[in-house]
Design a protein around this motif. Structure first.
Motif, mmCIF file in Angstrom:
data_model
loop_
_atom_site.group_PDB
_atom_site.id
_atom_site.type_symbol
_atom_site.label_atom_id
_atom_site.label_comp_id
_atom_site.label_asym_id
_atom_site.label_seq_id
_atom_site.Cartn_x
_atom_site.Cartn_y
_atom_site.Cartn_z
ATOM 1 N N GLY A 80 -19.050 -50.182 -79.426
ATOM 2 C CA GLY A 80 -20.791 -48.922 -79.794
ATOM 3 C C GLY A 80 -20.163 -47.052 -80.333
ATOM 4 O O GLY A 80 -19.031 -46.802 -80.277
ATOM 5 N N LEU A 81 -20.960 -46.932 -80.619
ATOM 6 C CA LEU A 81 -20.680 -45.316 -80.312
ATOM 7 C C LEU A 81 -20.704 -44.518 -79.204
ATOM 8 O O LEU A 81 -21.177 -44.204 -78.300
ATOM 9 N N TRP A 82 -19.858 -44.107 -78.922
ATOM 10 C CA TRP A 82 -19.002 -43.727 -77.535
ATOM 11 C C TRP A 82 -20.023 -41.634 -78.076
ATOM 12 O O TRP A 82 -19.443 -41.116 -78.473
ATOM 13 N N THR A 83 -21.200 -41.557 -77.243
ATOM 14 C CA THR A 83 -21.620 -40.226 -77.064
ATOM 15 C C THR A 83 -21.957 -39.369 -76.220
ATOM 16 O O THR A 83 -22.169 -40.290 -74.813
ATOM 17 N N ARG A 84 -21.908 -38.017 -76.610
ATOM 18 C CA ARG A 84 -22.934 -37.284 -75.029
ATOM 19 C C ARG A 84 -23.829 -36.657 -75.307
ATOM 20 O O ARG A 84 -23.758 -35.719 -76.661
ATOM 21 N N PHE A 85 -24.300 -36.715 -74.708
ATOM 22 C CA PHE A 85 -26.417 -36.529 -74.934
ATOM 23 C C PHE A 85 -26.202 -34.689 -73.817
ATOM 24 O O PHE A 85 -25.799 -35.076 -72.878
ATOM 25 N N ASP A 89 -32.605 -29.439 -69.594
ATOM 26 C CA ASP A 89 -31.672 -28.338 -68.595
ATOM 27 C C ASP A 89 -30.169 -28.216 -68.405
ATOM 28 O O ASP A 89 -29.957 -27.674 -67.064
ATOM 29 N N GLY A 90 -29.470 -28.435 -69.326
ATOM 30 C CA GLY A 90 -28.091 -28.357 -69.256
ATOM 31 C C GLY A 90 -27.719 -29.308 -69.568
ATOM 32 O O GLY A 90 -26.583 -29.906 -68.532
ATOM 33 N N ALA A 91 -28.235 -29.804 -68.340
ATOM 34 C CA ALA A 91 -27.280 -31.913 -67.964
ATOM 35 C C ALA A 91 -26.939 -32.293 -68.671
ATOM 36 O O ALA A 91 -27.217 -32.444 -69.813
ATOM 37 N N ARG A 92 -25.403 -33.297 -68.347
ATOM 38 C CA ARG A 92 -24.782 -34.137 -69.885
ATOM 39 C C ARG A 92 -24.875 -35.016 -69.317
ATOM 40 O O ARG A 92 -24.352 -35.142 -68.397
ATOM 41 N N LEU A 93 -24.271 -36.013 -70.672
ATOM 42 C CA LEU A 93 -24.586 -37.544 -70.106
ATOM 43 C C LEU A 93 -23.460 -38.083 -70.644
ATOM 44 O O LEU A 93 -24.695 -37.886 -72.176
ATOM 45 N N ASP A 94 -22.739 -39.229 -70.329
ATOM 46 C CA ASP A 94 -22.185 -39.976 -72.246
ATOM 47 C C ASP A 94 -22.586 -40.942 -71.995
ATOM 48 O O ASP A 94 -23.330 -41.640 -70.982
ATOM 49 N N GLY A 95 -22.348 -41.615 -72.961
ATOM 50 C CA GLY A 95 -23.007 -42.871 -73.089
ATOM 51 C C GLY A 95 -22.749 -43.677 -74.430
ATOM 52 O O GLY A 95 -21.698 -43.583 -75.301
ATOM 53 N N ILE A 96 -22.535 -45.493 -74.146
ATOM 54 C CA ILE A 96 -22.326 -46.163 -75.677
ATOM 55 C C ILE A 96 -23.651 -46.306 -76.397
ATOM 56 O O ILE A 96 -24.190 -47.008 -75.460
ATOM 57 N N LEU A 97 -23.674 -46.203 -76.889
ATOM 58 C CA LEU A 97 -24.999 -46.675 -78.241
ATOM 59 C C LEU A 97 -24.518 -47.774 -78.642
ATOM 60 O O LEU A 97 -23.729 -47.522 -79.333
ATOM 61 N N THR A 133 -26.486 -33.403 -79.283
ATOM 62 C CA THR A 133 -25.382 -35.001 -78.857
ATOM 63 C C THR A 133 -24.249 -34.834 -80.084
ATOM 64 O O THR A 133 -23.873 -33.829 -80.964
ATOM 65 N N GLU A 134 -22.882 -35.154 -79.040
ATOM 66 C CA GLU A 134 -21.874 -35.295 -79.349
ATOM 67 C C GLU A 134 -21.520 -36.410 -79.977
ATOM 68 O O GLU A 134 -21.334 -37.504 -78.551
#
Length: 163
Positions: A80-85, A89-97, A133-134
């Motif tokens: 998938g696409l490894w993305t950092r959101f 509120d400034g919180a960040r979370l990685d995930g696979i799309l 998103t990154e």
């Protein structure tokens, strides 16, 4: 085809504590927001603007999605696409799309979080909550890779029975 069983979720809002509930996976995303039944039995419609995230869980797991294991420690192996959101509120979370953009819900992103398991199976992030998103990487097998592996296997086999 969506499943017909109800799924346990933990709802995160920007201004409140997380709240447990149940959603119908085939119809929880409405035009106005997320439809959820709380553990007290009340039906709630949470607008996308108030929603920070919705975590799907089959059992008790990690308490806070945004402070414990919110980033991948190394390159994930799930395709998938490894993305950092980054959220409002400034919180960040990685995930696979998923690779297929048609699988992305209209109102947000359904991701596979780091350390996915029974306590955090999937996470829904509404578009209204995401400020940036990154793309960290593309994980998966290229179209040529299976052919190369197959060619190497056939070239290295013994020609004992060939005539």
């Amino acid at each position: 085809m969506p499943t017909s069983t109800a799924k346990r979720v933990i709802l995160y809002r920007f201004d409140r504590l997380p709240q447990e509930g149940i959603v119908n996976p085939g119809g929880y995303l409405l035009e106005q927001g997320i439809e959820m039944i709380t553990t007290l039995g009340t039906l709630q419609l949470v607008p996308y603007g108030d929603l920070k995230a919705l975590r799907f869980a089959s059992e008790d797991g990690l308490d806070d999605l945004f402070s414990i294991h919110n980033f991948f420690e190394r390159r994930p192996k799930v395709p998938g696409l490894w993305t950092r959101f980054t959220l409002k509120d400034g919180a960040r979370l990685d995930g696979i799309l998923p690779h297929n953009l048609l699988d992305w819900p209209e109102h947000g992103y359904l991701i596979a979080p780091p350390r996915a398991g029974a306590g955090r199976q999937k996470v829904f992030l509404p578009r209204a909550a995401v400020t940036a998103t990154e793309l960290r990487g593309v994980v998966g097998v290229s179209a040529a890779a299976p052919k190369l592996v197959e060619k190497r296997l056939t070239d290295s086999q013994i020609k004992m029975f060939d005539q």
